[in-house]
Enzyme design. Structure first.
Site: not given
Length: 315
Positions: A78-80
């Site tokens: 998960a990232c932005g």
């Protein structure tokens, strides 16, 4: 809360390697908790820069994919946006990371690409939506019905293609994978002539082409007697050798004319406008300095008129 269904897609015990950057950390924690509630083994690598965590999860999934482990290892990132982590995870052979913002995308990624690393967006995906996406990722078997198939079973030929593609994709980037020797030019030329897989050149009536190599483009071209190539130019220069027949080339940029027969060679620089007339059925090998393209500077009628005028003026 998202409905939690029994895990059915994994044929072996499942392990998830998870990680996130600061923008995806909270969402990752929610999903790790979901996985553990399903009694799925999770290795949580925590939170760091998106490219570092993408690399580490990708590395571990790749190592597991290339081992004979009795456990199936997949990744969760998960990232932005979910994009950055997927980019770096995909740098490793055997890793098929996909950014999924909807359950439909997760279905397609698992069904078609056998996706083994799920990347989600911490900025645009709610925890409830992400849990549904994760559940879909866990439960969808490879080659199963999905939105891309109209929710119908894939035809057998496409299922066979998916199987073959995964085998071939696993070799990309793998330094230990055997690499076939590139075919020599003579072998390629001979095979192309035997196969006769020539495609008509629609904007050049009477012409057909067999691509030997895409970029830089190499090809064999054939033109019927009497055919004309109207004045045109290319982004890249090209070399050609006539292997059958004869032709005349007018380089209009340089105001030069070349009569070519079997064995003759000609180089035309990038951007030079040239027109061609074929006296008999002709075949030639051509190699551009880059990817093949073509820009017309006149139509066939104008080309024929110019050639006829030259004949009249020469009398």
């Amino acid at each position: 809360m998202a409905k939690q269904e029994p895990i059915s897609a994994a044929s072996r015990p499942l392990k998830i390697v998870a990680g996130a950057d600061a923008f995806g950390s909270s969402l990752k924690d929610e999903l790790v908790a979901q996985l553990r509630s399903l009694n799925i083994e999770v290795e949580d690598l925590g939170t760091t820069k998106y490219y570092s965590i993408g690399e580490e999860v990708g590395r571990r999934v790749s190592q597991a994919a290339n081992s004979n482990s009795s456990v199936e290892t997949r990744g969760l990132l998960a990232c932005g946006t979910g994009v950055g982590v997927a980019i770096f995870a995909n740098k490793f052979p055997g890793v098929y990371a996909a950014t999924c913002l909807t359950t439909a995308e997760a279905l397609n990624a698992r069904s078609i690409n056998n996706c083994n690393v799920l990347a989600v967006s911490g900025m645009s995906t709610t925890p409830e939506a992400a849990k549904e996406i994760l559940t879909t990722f866990l439960n969808t078997p490879f080659k199963s019905p999905c939105p891309a198939s109209g929710s119908n079973p894939w035809p057998e030929d496409l299922q066979a293609f998916f199987e073959e593609s995964v085998q071939e994709m696993s070799k990309i980037g793998n330094e230990n994978a055997p690499v076939a020797d590139p075919p020599c030019f003579i072998c390629s030329l001979a095979k192309a002539r035997e196969d006769k897989e020539f495609t008509p050149v629609d904007i050049m009536p009477g012409g057909s082409m067999k691509i030997l190599r895409e970029t830089p483009t190499s090809a064999i071209l054939r033109f019927k007697a009497g055919s004309v190539e109207p004045a045109h130019h290319h982004t890249f220069g090209h070399d050609l050798v006539v292997t059958k027949g004869s032709k005349c080339v007018w380089n209009l940029t340089k105001r030069e004319k070349y009569d070519l027969g079997v064995g003759d060679y000609l180089f035309t620089p990038a951007g030079d406008v040239h027109r061609v007339k074929y006296y008999e059925d002709t075949e030639f090998f051509i190699k551009w300095d880059g990817h093949w393209d073509l820009f017309l500077d006149e139509d066939v009628a104008a080309a024929n008129a110019a050639i006829d005028k030259e004949k009249i003026d020469a009398k």
